[in-house]
Design an enzyme around this catalytic site. Sequence first.
Site, PDB file in Angstrom:
ATOM      1  N   GLU A 258       0.887  -1.168   0.000  1.00 28.29           N
ATOM      2  CA  GLU A 258       0.000   0.000   0.000  1.00 28.29           C
ATOM      3  C   GLU A 258       0.920   1.211   0.000  1.00 28.29           C
ATOM      4  O   GLU A 258       1.526   1.554   1.013  1.00 28.29           O
ATOM      5  CB  GLU A 258      -0.919  -0.033   1.222  1.00 28.29           C
ATOM      6  N   CYS A 297      -1.066   8.986   3.215  1.00 29.90           N
ATOM      7  CA  CYS A 297      -1.002   8.326   1.908  1.00 29.90           C
ATOM      8  C   CYS A 297      -2.232   8.648   1.071  1.00 29.90           C
ATOM      9  O   CYS A 297      -2.204   8.511  -0.148  1.00 29.90           O
ATOM     10  CB  CYS A 297      -0.854   6.822   2.079  1.00 29.90           C
TER      11      CYS A 297
END
Length: 676
Positions: A258, A297
Amino acid sequence: MPPRTLSNYYKDDWKSGEADFVDIISAVNGKPVARTSSAGIDFADMVRHGRNVGGPALRAMTFHERAAMLKGLAQALMDRKDDLYAVSRDTGATDRDAWPDIEGGAGTLFSLASKAKRELPNSTIILDGPIEGLSKGGTFVGQHIHTSKLGVAVQINAYNFPIWGMLEKLGPALMAGMPVIIKPATPTAQLAESAVQIMVATGLLPKGAVQLVVGSAGDLLSHLTGQDVVSFTGSAATAAKLKTHPTIIEHSVPFIAEQDSLNASMLGPEVAPDDEEFQLFVKEVSREMTVKAGQKCTAIRRILVPSSLVDAVQDALVQQLSGISIGDPADKATKMGALVSAAQRADVVSRVGELEDEAEIVHGSLDEPTLVGDGAQTGAFMSPVLLRCSSPLSAEKVHSVEAFGPVATLMPYDSVADAIELCRLGGGSLVMSLFTHNKSVAREVVLGTAPFHGRIAIINRDCARESTGHGSPLPVLVHGGPGRAGGGEEMGGVRGIKHYMQRTAIQGSPDILTAITESWVTGAKTDTSTPHPFRYKFGDLEIGKTIETGSRTVSLEDIEHFAEFTGDNFYAHMDEEAAAANPFFPGRVAHGYLILSFAAGLFVDPEPGPVLANYGLDDLRFLAPVTPGETLTVRLTAKSKKKRNDEYGEVNWDVEVTRADGKAVATYTLLTMNAI
């Protein structure tokens, strides 16, 4: 006061490193707050301990027992949340920043535990899809199942969410029956270690289920096999190094990434400055730029706006960002804290320099900002920086260079097609958001951008009040994305659990598959002996217990009475000529729900007993018509069981209703609650 020495949790004991300590520096005042080292840890032994001690202990627990464990861990973290907030402030995070990390992390465990208790069996195998018929006579069938891997889950986490980022991986792995080795990022390892201390102290974790490395990971990856899993959150560059590790390549070790991505937020082409969507958009962009000082993120990096509104949006954003006070996270007047370290601030400044080749700064500065609070003196602070790129379709760096801080670039577009292309130029992202009230625009943008995104949030006046916003991953939804975002998936409810399990197709006779899966398969042996299946308590009822009922003939009078009683006068039941013209029916036919009612009358045992309630039907199908004069019979079979609590459990019954010619006219799963 000397910095605290962090401890590794190694083979069910807390062990400090023996040498080569690394200081963790406060993001607020530049002073050491902790130190880390993993010197003296035998990583091969750590992996063996997880496999040989933690794995068997977890696999001996059912999904429901693992869910109860997660719930207890989450509650312990919530009980000690104030302690975690205090530790978090030295990472540069305000309490507003820390809320999704600390309480959001605990909430992720709560959510997964609840979902697993509702959706998974009180067993150790997950069935995946229906039985697949593999032979004409039905004696050879197939079923996909998920079982626990026999390795360890190595979880390498990013610095920006040391608790939530850890728990979003830890929960699914433990639910899957895999022991975990946690490697937090060093700049915020003190917060991850504090959370693990709390969880270990509960006594809920079996020995070997969780281990923690607060220093270097050393040769940890060299000891993995194809039974292990590596999950990583962080930069694309680090992910590339890890996934090309010789051991990971040689043994095809599953690798879940990720990665940080250049997420976009788009303002719809129809929006006017006075529309509610305009204000929602500006507030969301400002928030995403400044929460966690932009170190997310999922933060918005590219701001896509109709060319006619770019000046208006710029002015509104500048006004919003100008009101952001920067400084000591402990000061209530602070709206934005620090970056995690001076090194990270230097990296962000350098990245902004690259972006300036294609964009100009229209708000903010790379100079030291004015700070709030006496404690903020030599920390890693910077002001929000808004850039503007006038020709984004021909630019490159604004779509490839990420400044991982409070930085975003404003980009105009002339058409929806151009906006879609700008989204795609990010090369794959975790999330994008679209602010529009136009349904056609929403559909066009989703179809054009979905292949490049793991999640798309469409926000407007209808949902804004309850929306969780652009940047909030949710435990029941997938968190991940294609391409630059890493190609992985985290969370997603039960989907996330399956990442840590092996999917296998098993083939055999109905009896064999019933024995393996503990779920009755059509064609397997049944027990039709007395007493009636509804006479058995949950614990005494065996899978395969069956009743084959007597018969009942459906008359025309039954059909007409049912129509009058219910008000369902659909022509197929009441008009012979119209029904006969229907290609599906030979003439008037019985109502589907009349068939179900008659079926219940045939199989129900009316006396009080262990069956407490009928709470629904699943997978109902009407397979053939029933005309007046036809006779029905029912086969009811105990298919599977799931204990709910100490008072009752759920029983799934396979029901097949047939005509006298043997043709099945209806099939479904009946759900009952039975007393323990």
